[in-house]
Design a protein around this motif. Sequence first.
Motif, PDB file in Angstrom:
ATOM      1  N   LYS A 135       0.831  -1.207   0.000  1.00  0.00           N
ATOM      2  CA  LYS A 135       0.000   0.000   0.000  1.00  0.00           C
ATOM      3  C   LYS A 135       0.870   1.264   0.000  1.00  0.00           C
ATOM      4  O   LYS A 135       0.635   2.203  -0.758  1.00  0.00           O
ATOM      5  N   HIS A 136       1.885   1.271   0.839  1.00  0.00           N
ATOM      6  CA  HIS A 136       2.808   2.409   0.909  1.00  0.00           C
ATOM      7  C   HIS A 136       3.542   2.599  -0.416  1.00  0.00           C
ATOM      8  O   HIS A 136       3.681   3.729  -0.911  1.00  0.00           O
ATOM      9  N   ASN A 137       4.016   1.515  -1.011  1.00  0.00           N
ATOM     10  CA  ASN A 137       4.761   1.603  -2.267  1.00  0.00           C
ATOM     11  C   ASN A 137       3.894   2.141  -3.404  1.00  0.00           C
ATOM     12  O   ASN A 137       4.349   2.946  -4.220  1.00  0.00           O
ATOM     13  N   ILE A 138       2.637   1.727  -3.446  1.00  0.00           N
ATOM     14  CA  ILE A 138       1.719   2.246  -4.470  1.00  0.00           C
ATOM     15  C   ILE A 138       1.513   3.740  -4.265  1.00  0.00           C
ATOM     16  O   ILE A 138       1.558   4.521  -5.229  1.00  0.00           O
ATOM     17  N   GLU A 139       1.313   4.167  -3.043  1.00  0.00           N
ATOM     18  CA  GLU A 139       1.135   5.594  -2.764  1.00  0.00           C
ATOM     19  C   GLU A 139       2.385   6.389  -3.136  1.00  0.00           C
ATOM     20  O   GLU A 139       2.286   7.496  -3.672  1.00  0.00           O
ATOM     21  N   MET A 140       3.544   5.822  -2.887  1.00  0.00           N
ATOM     22  CA  MET A 140       4.802   6.488  -3.259  1.00  0.00           C
ATOM     23  C   MET A 140       4.870   6.693  -4.776  1.00  0.00           C
ATOM     24  O   MET A 140       5.280   7.755  -5.242  1.00  0.00           O
ATOM     25  N   ARG A 142       2.294   6.891  -6.825  1.00  0.00           N
ATOM     26  CA  ARG A 142       1.270   7.868  -7.213  1.00  0.00           C
ATOM     27  C   ARG A 142       1.735   9.302  -7.010  1.00  0.00           C
ATOM     28  O   ARG A 142       1.343  10.187  -7.750  1.00  0.00           O
ATOM     29  N   THR A 143       2.551   9.529  -6.014  1.00  0.00           N
ATOM     30  CA  THR A 143       2.988  10.885  -5.730  1.00  0.00           C
ATOM     31  C   THR A 143       4.356  11.190  -6.334  1.00  0.00           C
ATOM     32  O   THR A 143       4.852  12.310  -6.184  1.00  0.00           O
ATOM     33  N   SER A 144       4.962  10.251  -7.032  1.00  0.00           N
ATOM     34  CA  SER A 144       6.334  10.441  -7.527  1.00  0.00           C
ATOM     35  C   SER A 144       6.452  11.597  -8.508  1.00  0.00           C
ATOM     36  O   SER A 144       7.422  12.330  -8.505  1.00  0.00           O
TER      37      SER A 144
END
Length: 148
Positions: A135-140, A142-144
């Motif tokens: 979940k954290h990696n996906i959010e990272m 998305r905001t990259s």
Amino acid sequence: MVSNPDQWIDDMASAGVDRLTFHLESSPDCLSTAENVKNKGMKVGVALKPETPVERIIPYCHELDLVLIMTVEPGFGGQPFMEDQLDKVRFLRQKFPLLNIEVDGGINVETAGKATEAGANLIVAGSFIFHGDVKHNIEMLRTSRTSQ
């Protein structure tokens, strides 16, 4: 990558696939394969391996829903990102502003940002997502782009 994408079109359509992407190098007649995919109600994409010149895809772009630029050699995960492949993304984005351009291979927060800055609007990220907190990696990812 499969060696004969046409043999899988019916099975993929029957399975409910909505988009089928095949490697340009795997089809003897790219336009015919793309047409067969579309005739089965699926969107169609064509992938380019790193050594394939981007100019080879130009004659087909108006018939495609997306072009996938491989940023690693296809075959296994965890390979390093091939930054020189972003030149293909830039070239396609300039020539075909509305085309969906996808990148696959070596994607992480840094490389996803570089790919979107170059013009990619679809990102495939496997190894990065599944190593650690998904979940954290996906959010990272998305905001990259906004953090670049």
